[in-house]
Design a protein around this motif. Sequence first.
Motif, PDB file in Angstrom:
ATOM      1  N   VAL A 107     -88.055  22.058 -29.528  1.00  0.00           N
ATOM      2  CA  VAL A 107     -89.208  21.617 -28.760  1.00  0.00           C
ATOM      3  C   VAL A 107     -89.485  20.139 -29.021  1.00  0.00           C
ATOM      4  CG1 VAL A 107     -90.826  22.366 -30.578  1.00  0.00           C
ATOM      5  CG2 VAL A 107     -91.652  22.047 -28.236  1.00  0.00           C
ATOM      6  N   VAL A 108     -89.817  19.427 -27.954  1.00  0.00           N
ATOM      7  CA  VAL A 108     -90.331  18.062 -28.080  1.00  0.00           C
ATOM      8  C   VAL A 108     -91.839  18.143 -27.938  1.00  0.00           C
ATOM      9  CG1 VAL A 108     -90.324  15.715 -27.168  1.00  0.00           C
ATOM     10  CG2 VAL A 108     -88.236  17.093 -27.064  1.00  0.00           C
ATOM     11  N   VAL A 109     -92.577  17.611 -28.903  1.00  0.00           N
ATOM     12  CA  VAL A 109     -94.036  17.666 -28.854  1.00  0.00           C
ATOM     13  C   VAL A 109     -94.607  16.258 -28.741  1.00  0.00           C
ATOM     14  CG1 VAL A 109     -94.170  17.813 -31.391  1.00  0.00           C
ATOM     15  CG2 VAL A 109     -96.156  18.416 -30.020  1.00  0.00           C
ATOM     16  N   ASP A 110     -95.428  16.057 -27.707  1.00  0.00           N
ATOM     17  CA  ASP A 110     -96.121  14.788 -27.476  1.00  0.00           C
ATOM     18  C   ASP A 110     -97.511  14.906 -28.091  1.00  0.00           C
ATOM     19  OD1 ASP A 110     -97.511  12.578 -26.532  1.00  0.00           O
ATOM     20  OD2 ASP A 110     -96.608  12.648 -24.547  1.00  0.00           O
ATOM     21  N   CYS A 111     -97.741  14.146 -29.143  1.00  0.00           N
ATOM     22  CA  CYS A 111     -98.995  14.247 -29.904  1.00  0.00           C
ATOM     23  C   CYS A 111    -100.075  13.299 -29.417  1.00  0.00           C
ATOM     24  CB  CYS A 111     -98.716  14.007 -31.379  1.00  0.00           C
ATOM     25  SG  CYS A 111     -97.548  15.183 -32.096  1.00  0.00           S
ATOM     26  N   ALA A 112     -99.811  12.505 -28.374  1.00  0.00           N
ATOM     27  CA  ALA A 112    -100.797  11.614 -27.759  1.00  0.00           C
ATOM     28  C   ALA A 112    -101.348  10.575 -28.737  1.00  0.00           C
ATOM     29  CB  ALA A 112    -101.951  12.413 -27.139  1.00  0.00           C
ATOM     30  N   HIS A 113    -100.611  10.296 -29.827  1.00  0.00           N
ATOM     31  CA  HIS A 113    -101.112   9.396 -30.871  1.00  0.00           C
ATOM     32  C   HIS A 113    -102.515   9.833 -31.313  1.00  0.00           C
ATOM     33  CE1 HIS A 113     -97.731   6.746 -30.445  1.00  0.00           C
ATOM     34  NE2 HIS A 113     -98.046   6.365 -29.223  1.00  0.00           N
ATOM     35  N   GLY A 114    -102.727  11.125 -31.316  1.00  0.00           N
ATOM     36  CA  GLY A 114    -104.061  11.646 -31.606  1.00  0.00           C
ATOM     37  C   GLY A 114    -104.076  12.577 -32.797  1.00  0.00           C
ATOM     38  N   ALA A 115    -105.033  13.503 -32.772  1.00  0.00           N
ATOM     39  CA  ALA A 115    -105.279  14.365 -33.921  1.00  0.00           C
ATOM     40  C   ALA A 115    -104.172  15.380 -34.158  1.00  0.00           C
ATOM     41  CB  ALA A 115    -106.613  15.088 -33.746  1.00  0.00           C
ATOM     42  N   ALA A 116    -103.301  15.593 -33.162  1.00  0.00           N
ATOM     43  CA  ALA A 116    -102.180  16.511 -33.340  1.00  0.00           C
ATOM     44  C   ALA A 116    -101.038  15.895 -34.130  1.00  0.00           C
ATOM     45  CB  ALA A 116    -101.656  16.969 -31.980  1.00  0.00           C
ATOM     46  N   SER A 117    -101.071  14.594 -34.365  1.00  0.00           N
ATOM     47  CA  SER A 117     -99.899  13.874 -34.872  1.00  0.00           C
ATOM     48  C   SER A 117     -99.355  14.427 -36.181  1.00  0.00           C
ATOM     49  CB  SER A 117    -100.232  12.387 -35.029  1.00  0.00           C
ATOM     50  OG  SER A 117    -100.516  11.792 -33.781  1.00  0.00           O
ATOM     51  N   GLU A 118    -100.222  14.844 -37.069  1.00  0.00           N
ATOM     52  CA  GLU A 118     -99.768  15.423 -38.336  1.00  0.00           C
ATOM     53  C   GLU A 118     -99.649  16.942 -38.259  1.00  0.00           C
ATOM     54  OE1 GLU A 118     -98.776  13.823 -40.992  1.00  0.00           O
ATOM     55  OE2 GLU A 118     -99.226  11.832 -40.187  1.00  0.00           O
ATOM     56  N   VAL A 119    -100.574  17.565 -37.575  1.00  0.00           N
ATOM     57  CA  VAL A 119    -100.678  19.025 -37.616  1.00  0.00           C
ATOM     58  C   VAL A 119     -99.644  19.719 -36.749  1.00  0.00           C
ATOM     59  CG1 VAL A 119    -102.169  20.940 -36.950  1.00  0.00           C
ATOM     60  CG2 VAL A 119    -103.119  19.042 -38.252  1.00  0.00           C
ATOM     61  N   ALA A 120     -99.483  19.289 -35.489  1.00  0.00           N
ATOM     62  CA  ALA A 120     -98.634  20.030 -34.548  1.00  0.00           C
ATOM     63  C   ALA A 120     -97.171  20.099 -34.990  1.00  0.00           C
ATOM     64  CB  ALA A 120     -98.757  19.441 -33.149  1.00  0.00           C
ATOM     65  N   PRO A 121     -96.528  18.980 -35.334  1.00  0.00           N
ATOM     66  CA  PRO A 121     -95.124  19.089 -35.750  1.00  0.00           C
ATOM     67  C   PRO A 121     -94.933  20.000 -36.961  1.00  0.00           C
ATOM     68  CG  PRO A 121     -95.683  16.798 -35.260  1.00  0.00           C
ATOM     69  CD  PRO A 121     -96.964  17.569 -35.270  1.00  0.00           C
ATOM     70  N   VAL A 122     -95.854  19.934 -37.905  1.00  0.00           N
ATOM     71  CA  VAL A 122     -95.746  20.766 -39.109  1.00  0.00           C
ATOM     72  C   VAL A 122     -95.886  22.246 -38.758  1.00  0.00           C
ATOM     73  CG1 VAL A 122     -96.826  21.338 -41.318  1.00  0.00           C
ATOM     74  CG2 VAL A 122     -96.556  18.950 -40.643  1.00  0.00           C
ATOM     75  N   ALA A 123     -96.877  22.576 -37.926  1.00  0.00           N
ATOM     76  CA  ALA A 123     -97.092  23.978 -37.552  1.00  0.00           C
ATOM     77  C   ALA A 123     -95.884  24.537 -36.812  1.00  0.00           C
ATOM     78  CB  ALA A 123     -98.348  24.097 -36.702  1.00  0.00           C
ATOM     79  N   TYR A 124     -95.331  23.784 -35.882  1.00  0.00           N
ATOM     80  CA  TYR A 124     -94.189  24.265 -35.113  1.00  0.00           C
ATOM     81  C   TYR A 124     -92.954  24.426 -36.011  1.00  0.00           C
ATOM     82  CZ  TYR A 124     -97.051  23.127 -31.007  1.00  0.00           C
ATOM     83  OH  TYR A 124     -98.046  23.072 -30.071  1.00  0.00           O
ATOM     84  N   GLN A 125     -92.767  23.480 -36.929  1.00  0.00           N
ATOM     85  CA  GLN A 125     -91.637  23.585 -37.857  1.00  0.00           C
ATOM     86  C   GLN A 125     -91.784  24.793 -38.773  1.00  0.00           C
ATOM     87  OE1 GLN A 125     -91.767  19.755 -39.730  1.00  0.00           O
ATOM     88  NE2 GLN A 125     -90.458  18.772 -38.192  1.00  0.00           N
ATOM     89  N   GLU A 126     -92.976  24.998 -39.309  1.00  0.00           N
ATOM     90  CA  GLU A 126     -93.180  26.113 -40.240  1.00  0.00           C
ATOM     91  C   GLU A 126     -93.015  27.467 -39.545  1.00  0.00           C
ATOM     92  OE1 GLU A 126     -96.486  26.007 -42.838  1.00  0.00           O
ATOM     93  OE2 GLU A 126     -96.022  23.995 -43.596  1.00  0.00           O
ATOM     94  N   ALA A 127     -93.236  27.478 -38.218  1.00  0.00           N
ATOM     95  CA  ALA A 127     -93.032  28.720 -37.470  1.00  0.00           C
ATOM     96  C   ALA A 127     -91.573  28.923 -37.090  1.00  0.00           C
ATOM     97  CB  ALA A 127     -93.894  28.724 -36.222  1.00  0.00           C
ATOM     98  N   GLY A 128     -90.703  27.942 -37.400  1.00  0.00           N
ATOM     99  CA  GLY A 128     -89.272  28.123 -37.216  1.00  0.00           C
ATOM    100  C   GLY A 128     -88.612  27.257 -36.181  1.00  0.00           C
ATOM    101  N   ALA A 129     -89.372  26.487 -35.415  1.00  0.00           N
ATOM    102  CA  ALA A 129     -88.789  25.681 -34.346  1.00  0.00           C
ATOM    103  C   ALA A 129     -88.170  24.399 -34.885  1.00  0.00           C
ATOM    104  CB  ALA A 129     -89.851  25.340 -33.306  1.00  0.00           C
ATOM    105  N   GLU A 130     -87.187  23.889 -34.145  1.00  0.00           N
ATOM    106  CA  GLU A 130     -86.681  22.538 -34.381  1.00  0.00           C
ATOM    107  C   GLU A 130     -87.562  21.591 -33.577  1.00  0.00           C
ATOM    108  OE1 GLU A 130     -82.759  19.755 -33.432  1.00  0.00           O
ATOM    109  OE2 GLU A 130     -82.609  21.942 -33.270  1.00  0.00           O
ATOM    110  N   VAL A 131     -88.157  20.609 -34.234  1.00  0.00           N
ATOM    111  CA  VAL A 131     -89.211  19.799 -33.611  1.00  0.00           C
ATOM    112  C   VAL A 131     -88.801  18.330 -33.527  1.00  0.00           C
ATOM    113  CG1 VAL A 131     -91.623  19.058 -33.750  1.00  0.00           C
ATOM    114  CG2 VAL A 131     -90.980  21.378 -34.458  1.00  0.00           C
TER     115      VAL A 131
END
Length: 452
Positions: free
Chosen positions: A179-203
């Motif tokens: 998955v490619v995740v666009d964090c909008a240079h916002g509040a997702a920048s730290e949280v979203a990639p980590v959550a997706y990786q910990e759930a097993g996805a390649e980010v």
Amino acid sequence: MGRLFGTDGVRGRANADLTPELAMAVAVAAAHTLAESDRSHPPLAVVGRDTRASGEMLESAVVAGLASAGANVLRVGVLPTPAVAYLVGEVKADLGVMLSASHNPMPDNGIKLFAAGGHKLPDDVELQIEAAIEANAAATWHRPTGAGVGRVHDLLDGADHYVQHLVSTVPHRLDGLKVVVDCAHGAASEVAPVAYQEAGAEVIAIHAEPDGLNINDDCGSNHLDVLRAAVVEHGAHLGIAHDGDADRCVAVTADGNEVDGDQILAILALGMREAGTLTRDTLVATVMSNLGLRLAMAEAGIRLIETKVGDRYVLEELRASGLALGGEQSGHIVLSEYATTGDGVLTGLQLMSRMAATGRSLADLAAVVAKLPQVLINVPVGDRTIGAGAPAVLAATAEAEAELGETGRVLLRPSGTEPLVRVMVEAATLEFAETVAERIADEVRRASPASA
């Protein structure tokens, strides 16, 4: 003063409309309105913000206001709005404050308030807070001194708790998904990639380097071009885009086609019904949802309840009716078993989990919704009420509805957060929808020209 709260809190240009003085006044009024006065201990507030530079200034004002009212404060720093809501419930706080203007451009900011449990405030409570500010009630409220002044502490592991919570909701691991995740240079920048990786996805994370000035700048859920290109370039299974405070999620397929909130709702609703978790086989959406969603749900035997635009109204219906899933076309998706507000990262996890469970592509899953051509024109206006309610505008709308008959519809509404009137038209063809929408938009412009 006029109505201070819109459909998603208080918003305005930071340090012009939304000043530190106003932020402090809102904080003081919220503390007195939401915190119980007969408790044996001081009220507790959680305060978070997105990555806007002005959030640093407004955070200081809000924290000062809360502490001056005798509330203890937990600062959680930069986190998504749904993370703040989650932590309010987790630490059993009396209220939460999130400083964000969501998808709005960087110069704007906003104040979102949460009551105990992490729930957004109903209209009547917001009106109480607004009335207290207007009446300058703070001038007569008791101001504690000495040990009665609130204390301020930093909650340093709030993001970790939130990510653990998100990952715990995933019924199927995401191993094998890219998955490619666009964090909008916002509040997702730290949280979203980590959550997706910990759930097993390649980010692959993009737009994840906030500098305080670049939030939502040609990126995120409202600007998908770079995400589309990145998904194709990296051969990813999908792309996910969040907005500045990560309460939205929209997606793109492996070949770069958009999958909006209506399609995500349909995918999740069908999966939840299959799992027996879609309460009473009912989905909540707003009047902005595409007719295609209504038709798809009817064919699947799923009941659809409509609300006014705004995830707060979706939330109110979910709570009132005890339902499990609702959301908006814009990508605010609420899964009430796990969250008290729209949560973009949670939505992304559940969407990918459905892909993993079925082995189907996102394009295949999203095809259940055959979207009717829809045109949305955001018309800048001087006065939203006049722009949406002028006789000539209403006449043009009635004429368009008669033309469309049962083959389409018109929705005209003033924005709750910006000086805009939104003109939405659905029709059998895109060309007809564009023609009708432009005709109504012209009447709106004439009725209330935008300020220079």
